[in-house]
Design a protein around this motif. Structure first.
Motif, PDB file in Angstrom:
ATOM      1  N   GLY A  35      15.460  -4.144   1.231  1.00  0.00           N
ATOM      2  CA  GLY A  35      15.571  -3.557   2.652  1.00  0.00           C
ATOM      3  C   GLY A  35      14.190  -3.786   3.190  1.00  0.00           C
ATOM      4  O   GLY A  35      14.082  -3.932   4.284  1.00  0.00           O
ATOM      5  N   PHE A  36      13.279  -3.659   2.410  1.00  0.00           N
ATOM      6  CA  PHE A  36      11.833  -4.079   2.984  1.00  0.00           C
ATOM      7  C   PHE A  36      11.869  -5.582   3.366  1.00  0.00           C
ATOM      8  O   PHE A  36      11.452  -5.851   4.516  1.00  0.00           O
ATOM      9  CB  PHE A  36      10.791  -3.828   2.088  1.00  0.00           C
ATOM     10  N   TRP A  37      12.205  -6.383   2.564  1.00  0.00           N
ATOM     11  CA  TRP A  37      12.638  -7.757   3.005  1.00  0.00           C
ATOM     12  C   TRP A  37      13.272  -8.063   4.235  1.00  0.00           C
ATOM     13  O   TRP A  37      12.927  -8.715   5.035  1.00  0.00           O
ATOM     14  CB  TRP A  37      12.853  -8.598   1.621  1.00  0.00           C
ATOM     15  N   PHE A  38      14.187  -7.332   4.138  1.00  0.00           N
ATOM     16  CA  PHE A  38      15.064  -7.494   5.401  1.00  0.00           C
ATOM     17  C   PHE A  38      14.666  -6.969   6.845  1.00  0.00           C
ATOM     18  O   PHE A  38      14.612  -7.755   7.732  1.00  0.00           O
ATOM     19  CB  PHE A  38      16.738  -6.929   5.254  1.00  0.00           C
ATOM     20  N   ALA A  39      13.897  -5.854   6.742  1.00  0.00           N
ATOM     21  CA  ALA A  39      13.319  -5.039   7.771  1.00  0.00           C
ATOM     22  C   ALA A  39      12.048  -6.096   8.451  1.00  0.00           C
ATOM     23  O   ALA A  39      12.298  -6.437   9.695  1.00  0.00           O
ATOM     24  CB  ALA A  39      12.592  -3.881   7.330  1.00  0.00           C
ATOM     25  N   VAL A  40      11.362  -6.835   7.342  1.00  0.00           N
ATOM     26  CA  VAL A  40      10.353  -7.740   7.877  1.00  0.00           C
ATOM     27  C   VAL A  40      10.892  -9.019   8.413  1.00  0.00           C
ATOM     28  O   VAL A  40      10.214  -9.490   9.311  1.00  0.00           O
ATOM     29  CB  VAL A  40       9.155  -7.805   6.729  1.00  0.00           C
ATOM     30  N   HIS A  41      11.646  -9.640   7.611  1.00  0.00           N
ATOM     31  CA  HIS A  41      12.026 -10.935   7.693  1.00  0.00           C
ATOM     32  C   HIS A  41      13.115 -11.290   8.864  1.00  0.00           C
ATOM     33  O   HIS A  41      13.252 -12.045   9.562  1.00  0.00           O
ATOM     34  CB  HIS A  41      12.297 -11.943   6.594  1.00  0.00           C
ATOM     35  N   ASP A  42      14.208 -10.119   9.031  1.00  0.00           N
ATOM     36  CA  ASP A  42      15.383 -10.678   9.763  1.00  0.00           C
ATOM     37  C   ASP A  42      15.157  -9.582  10.979  1.00  0.00           C
ATOM     38  O   ASP A  42      15.433 -10.067  12.156  1.00  0.00           O
ATOM     39  CB  ASP A  42      16.594 -10.247   8.876  1.00  0.00           C
ATOM     40  N   LEU A  43      14.718  -8.461  10.992  1.00  0.00           N
ATOM     41  CA  LEU A  43      14.747  -7.462  12.042  1.00  0.00           C
ATOM     42  C   LEU A  43      13.447  -7.486  12.582  1.00  0.00           C
ATOM     43  O   LEU A  43      13.162  -7.122  13.567  1.00  0.00           O
ATOM     44  CB  LEU A  43      14.976  -6.020  11.282  1.00  0.00           C
ATOM     45  N   GLU A  44      12.314  -8.087  12.002  1.00  0.00           N
ATOM     46  CA  GLU A  44      11.001  -8.113  12.334  1.00  0.00           C
ATOM     47  C   GLU A  44      10.298  -6.740  12.828  1.00  0.00           C
ATOM     48  O   GLU A  44       9.807  -6.532  13.872  1.00  0.00           O
ATOM     49  CB  GLU A  44      10.949  -9.025  13.730  1.00  0.00           C
ATOM     50  N   VAL A  45      10.674  -5.772  11.897  1.00  0.00           N
ATOM     51  CA  VAL A  45      10.046  -4.463  11.983  1.00  0.00           C
ATOM     52  C   VAL A  45       8.894  -4.228  10.968  1.00  0.00           C
ATOM     53  O   VAL A  45       9.206  -4.163   9.655  1.00  0.00           O
ATOM     54  CB  VAL A  45      11.271  -3.467  11.713  1.00  0.00           C
ATOM     55  N   GLY A  46       7.856  -4.068  11.343  1.00  0.00           N
ATOM     56  CA  GLY A  46       6.845  -4.130  10.384  1.00  0.00           C
ATOM     57  C   GLY A  46       6.324  -5.361   9.903  1.00  0.00           C
ATOM     58  O   GLY A  46       6.663  -6.445  10.221  1.00  0.00           O
ATOM     59  N   ASN A  47       5.388  -5.283   8.828  1.00  0.00           N
ATOM     60  CA  ASN A  47       4.889  -6.255   8.233  1.00  0.00           C
ATOM     61  C   ASN A  47       4.331  -5.860   6.732  1.00  0.00           C
ATOM     62  O   ASN A  47       3.806  -4.830   6.651  1.00  0.00           O
ATOM     63  CB  ASN A  47       3.754  -6.949   9.078  1.00  0.00           C
ATOM     64  N   LEU A  48       4.546  -6.813   5.819  1.00  0.00           N
ATOM     65  CA  LEU A  48       3.736  -6.006   4.477  1.00  0.00           C
ATOM     66  C   LEU A  48       3.078  -7.682   4.283  1.00  0.00           C
ATOM     67  O   LEU A  48       3.416  -8.670   4.162  1.00  0.00           O
ATOM     68  CB  LEU A  48       4.906  -6.375   3.371  1.00  0.00           C
ATOM     69  N   VAL A  49       1.847  -7.445   4.020  1.00  0.00           N
ATOM     70  CA  VAL A  49       0.820  -8.316   3.740  1.00  0.00           C
ATOM     71  C   VAL A  49      -0.295  -8.077   2.505  1.00  0.00           C
ATOM     72  O   VAL A  49      -0.188  -6.939   2.079  1.00  0.00           O
ATOM     73  CB  VAL A  49      -0.233  -8.793   5.059  1.00  0.00           C
ATOM     74  N   SER A  50      -0.449  -9.170   2.018  1.00  0.00           N
ATOM     75  CA  SER A  50      -1.566  -8.839   0.760  1.00  0.00           C
ATOM     76  C   SER A  50      -3.020  -8.831   1.180  1.00  0.00           C
ATOM     77  O   SER A  50      -3.520  -9.564   1.981  1.00  0.00           O
ATOM     78  CB  SER A  50      -1.377 -10.271  -0.056  1.00  0.00           C
ATOM     79  N   SER A  51      -3.700  -7.749   0.708  1.00  0.00           N
ATOM     80  CA  SER A  51      -4.941  -7.743   1.098  1.00  0.00           C
ATOM     81  C   SER A  51      -6.019  -8.455   0.331  1.00  0.00           C
ATOM     82  O   SER A  51      -6.907  -8.701   0.749  1.00  0.00           O
ATOM     83  CB  SER A  51      -5.411  -6.168   0.724  1.00  0.00           C
ATOM     84  N   SER A  52      -5.413  -9.347  -0.696  1.00  0.00           N
ATOM     85  CA  SER A  52      -6.025 -10.375  -1.357  1.00  0.00           C
ATOM     86  C   SER A  52      -6.189 -11.774  -0.784  1.00  0.00           C
ATOM     87  O   SER A  52      -6.672 -12.537  -1.288  1.00  0.00           O
ATOM     88  CB  SER A  52      -5.715 -10.362  -2.909  1.00  0.00           C
ATOM     89  N   SER A  53      -5.158 -11.868   0.182  1.00  0.00           N
ATOM     90  CA  SER A  53      -4.850 -13.322   0.582  1.00  0.00           C
ATOM     91  C   SER A  53      -5.434 -13.115   2.212  1.00  0.00           C
ATOM     92  O   SER A  53      -5.047 -12.565   2.981  1.00  0.00           O
ATOM     93  CB  SER A  53      -3.340 -13.363   0.567  1.00  0.00           C
ATOM     94  N   SER A  54      -6.353 -13.933   2.358  1.00  0.00           N
ATOM     95  CA  SER A  54      -6.856 -14.031   3.734  1.00  0.00           C
ATOM     96  C   SER A  54      -6.374 -15.208   4.526  1.00  0.00           C
ATOM     97  O   SER A  54      -6.572 -15.384   5.703  1.00  0.00           O
ATOM     98  CB  SER A  54      -8.395 -14.113   3.595  1.00  0.00           C
ATOM     99  N   ASN A  55      -5.670 -15.972   3.926  1.00  0.00           N
ATOM    100  CA  ASN A  55      -4.770 -17.151   4.736  1.00  0.00           C
ATOM    101  C   ASN A  55      -3.573 -17.006   5.264  1.00  0.00           C
ATOM    102  O   ASN A  55      -2.894 -17.853   5.737  1.00  0.00           O
ATOM    103  CB  ASN A  55      -5.023 -18.411   3.967  1.00  0.00           C
ATOM    104  N   GLY A  56      -3.132 -15.692   5.035  1.00  0.00           N
ATOM    105  CA  GLY A  56      -1.908 -15.503   5.842  1.00  0.00           C
ATOM    106  C   GLY A  56      -0.749 -15.979   5.355  1.00  0.00           C
ATOM    107  O   GLY A  56       0.395 -15.990   5.935  1.00  0.00           O
TER     108      GLY A  56
ATOM    109  N   SER B 154       2.832 -16.100   3.027  1.00  0.00           N
ATOM    110  CA  SER B 154       3.658 -15.202   3.064  1.00  0.00           C
ATOM    111  C   SER B 154       4.198 -14.660   1.624  1.00  0.00           C
ATOM    112  O   SER B 154       3.741 -15.255   0.646  1.00  0.00           O
ATOM    113  CB  SER B 154       5.265 -15.677   3.700  1.00  0.00           C
ATOM    114  N   LEU B 155       4.392 -13.466   1.590  1.00  0.00           N
ATOM    115  CA  LEU B 155       4.677 -12.885   0.300  1.00  0.00           C
ATOM    116  C   LEU B 155       6.141 -13.242  -0.503  1.00  0.00           C
ATOM    117  O   LEU B 155       6.982 -13.354   0.365  1.00  0.00           O
ATOM    118  CB  LEU B 155       4.475 -11.285   0.360  1.00  0.00           C
ATOM    119  N   SER B 156       6.200 -13.107  -1.704  1.00  0.00           N
ATOM    120  CA  SER B 156       7.279 -13.490  -2.288  1.00  0.00           C
ATOM    121  C   SER B 156       8.252 -12.142  -2.387  1.00  0.00           C
ATOM    122  O   SER B 156       7.687 -11.047  -2.364  1.00  0.00           O
ATOM    123  CB  SER B 156       7.148 -14.146  -3.844  1.00  0.00           C
TER     124      SER B 156
END
Length: 103
Positions: free
Chosen positions: A57-78, A80-82
């Protein structure tokens, strides 16, 4: 909101099914260890599958519905998360003891 309601309904159904399934094997005439093992195994599997559904559901919301975003705090180069990152996020939130504390 519709997706959240759908996920709650599906997870409730899965939980009910796991409890109903395990109740067939949990009877007073059986050894208590057997009953406990069946009950715990079915609930752990149900919870794992429910957390997997929330990750989807989180994956679908971020990637398909473009609602919100989930980013890694340890990755500064942007980068995408698996999907496993989403699953980990789902498990952490699903099992967070701070959420269950009485205020």
């Amino acid at each position: 909101m519709i997706m959240a309601a759908f996920l709650i309904a599906v997870c409730t159904t899965i939980h009910y099914g796991a409890l109903k399934f395990s109740s067939r094997f949990v009877t007073p005439s059986r050894h208590p260890g057997h009953c406990l093992g069946v009950a715990i195994a079915s609930i752990v599997l149900a919870h794992t599958f429910e957390a997997l559904l929330y990750a989807a559901g989180f994956w679908f919301a971020v990637h398909d519905l473009e609602v919100g975003n989930l980013v890694s705090s340890s990755s500064s180069n942007g980068e995408s998360l698996s999907f496993m990152d989403y699953f980990y996020f789902s498990l952490v939130n699903y099992t967070n003891p701070e959420f269950h504390k009485a205020t």
